[in-house]
Motif scaffolding. Sequence first.
Motif, short mmCIF file in Angstrom:
data_model
loop_
_atom_site.label_atom_id
_atom_site.label_comp_id
_atom_site.label_asym_id
_atom_site.label_seq_id
_atom_site.Cartn_x
_atom_site.Cartn_y
_atom_site.Cartn_z
N ILE A 65 29.28 105.79 20.26
CA ILE A 65 27.68 106.17 19.42
C ILE A 65 26.83 106.72 20.57
O ILE A 65 26.19 107.59 20.62
CB ILE A 65 26.98 104.82 18.79
CG1 ILE A 65 27.60 104.55 17.66
CG2 ILE A 65 25.60 105.29 18.58
CD1 ILE A 65 27.42 103.40 16.92
N ALA A 66 27.08 106.02 21.80
CA ALA A 66 26.25 106.10 22.98
C ALA A 66 26.58 107.83 23.47
O ALA A 66 25.93 108.90 23.64
CB ALA A 66 26.37 105.57 24.20
N VAL A 67 27.97 107.86 23.53
CA VAL A 67 28.57 109.37 24.04
C VAL A 67 28.00 110.48 22.99
O VAL A 67 27.71 111.74 23.56
CB VAL A 67 30.13 109.26 24.03
CG1 VAL A 67 30.61 110.86 24.37
CG2 VAL A 67 30.47 108.37 25.39
N VAL A 68 28.12 109.98 21.56
CA VAL A 68 27.56 111.15 20.83
C VAL A 68 26.20 111.53 20.67
O VAL A 68 25.79 112.48 20.81
CB VAL A 68 28.25 110.54 19.25
CG1 VAL A 68 27.26 111.59 18.11
CG2 VAL A 68 29.55 110.59 19.12
N CYS A 69 25.62 110.37 20.99
CA CYS A 69 24.05 110.62 21.13
C CYS A 69 23.83 111.50 22.53
O CYS A 69 22.78 112.43 22.37
CB CYS A 69 23.19 109.25 21.27
SG CYS A 69 23.36 108.49 19.52
N ILE A 70 24.24 111.07 23.39
CA ILE A 70 24.16 111.81 24.83
C ILE A 70 24.36 113.35 24.61
O ILE A 70 23.86 114.32 25.07
CB ILE A 70 24.83 111.26 25.91
CG1 ILE A 70 24.07 109.74 26.32
CG2 ILE A 70 24.97 112.10 27.27
CD1 ILE A 70 25.08 108.89 27.29
N ALA A 130 21.13 120.10 22.56
CA ALA A 130 19.61 120.28 22.07
C ALA A 130 18.99 120.92 23.41
O ALA A 130 18.21 121.67 23.32
CB ALA A 130 19.00 119.10 21.33
N TRP A 131 19.06 119.95 24.44
CA TRP A 131 18.39 120.52 25.65
C TRP A 131 19.01 121.91 25.99
O TRP A 131 18.03 122.88 26.39
CB TRP A 131 18.49 119.51 26.80
CG TRP A 131 18.20 120.15 28.00
CD1 TRP A 131 16.80 119.99 28.38
CD2 TRP A 131 18.89 120.74 29.05
NE1 TRP A 131 16.68 120.86 29.63
CE2 TRP A 131 17.90 121.00 30.30
CE3 TRP A 131 20.38 121.13 29.18
CZ2 TRP A 131 18.35 121.70 31.26
CZ3 TRP A 131 20.66 121.70 30.27
CH2 TRP A 131 19.68 122.12 31.36
N TRP A 132 20.17 122.11 26.09
CA TRP A 132 20.90 123.46 26.43
C TRP A 132 20.41 124.80 25.52
O TRP A 132 20.18 125.44 25.85
CB TRP A 132 22.38 123.45 26.26
CG TRP A 132 22.88 124.33 26.55
CD1 TRP A 132 23.59 125.56 25.57
CD2 TRP A 132 23.39 125.28 27.84
NE1 TRP A 132 24.17 126.56 26.43
CE2 TRP A 132 23.94 126.40 27.90
CE3 TRP A 132 23.14 124.73 29.06
CZ2 TRP A 132 24.31 127.05 28.51
CZ3 TRP A 132 23.49 125.41 30.30
CH2 TRP A 132 24.22 126.71 29.82
N ALA A 133 20.07 124.27 24.12
CA ALA A 133 19.74 125.43 23.22
C ALA A 133 18.37 125.67 23.43
O ALA A 133 17.99 126.90 23.31
CB ALA A 133 19.99 124.95 21.78
N PHE A 134 17.40 124.80 23.91
CA PHE A 134 15.98 125.19 24.18
C PHE A 134 15.69 125.37 25.55
O PHE A 134 14.85 126.09 25.80
CB PHE A 134 15.15 124.05 23.66
CG PHE A 134 15.36 123.86 22.19
CD1 PHE A 134 14.58 124.89 21.43
CD2 PHE A 134 15.92 122.73 21.75
CE1 PHE A 134 14.64 124.79 20.13
CE2 PHE A 134 15.89 122.82 20.45
CZ PHE A 134 15.44 123.66 19.29
#
Length: 153
Positions: free
Chosen positions: A12-17, A23-27
């Motif tokens: 779960i932590a890896v998926v969230c990261i 998202a950061w990369w896209a923006f």
Amino acid sequence: MDGTRKRRLVTIAVVCIGIVAAAWWAFAVTYTRTATVVITATYPTDEADDPNADTPALRGVGLDLSGYDPLPQVSDKLAEQRGGSAADYSDTVSITPIDDGNAHLAVTAKAGDDAEAVELANQAAAILVDVFNSVPTGSVDVVFRADIAEPAR
């Protein structure tokens, strides 16, 4: 059972990261493209009065453009043509002299899309050429002219 729970939490932590990073990369990714504007000077020749004479000589110029700041006019025109406010374009477009001994200006645009950055840089360079060429040169002996030397690609 304790090991299964840890693996789930790690997954779960890896998926969230991964989602946050995507998202950061896209923006955060921006593309920067630059068009080059060159200033030339036309000098009259001794044969200028001859109707069969060639056109006056066109030469490169060692003009100091360090104090020249057309960005407010360019931003206003971009806002008129593309929409939005001039402040939007003041943040994404820059116009700087190129220190190469000649009169060159770099028109750089930033955008989230590569094609948009190219289009914005080329449009800003065309507006810069119009703005520069609309100002009288102040001398009848020498006429300064701006042209796009290298469009953004």
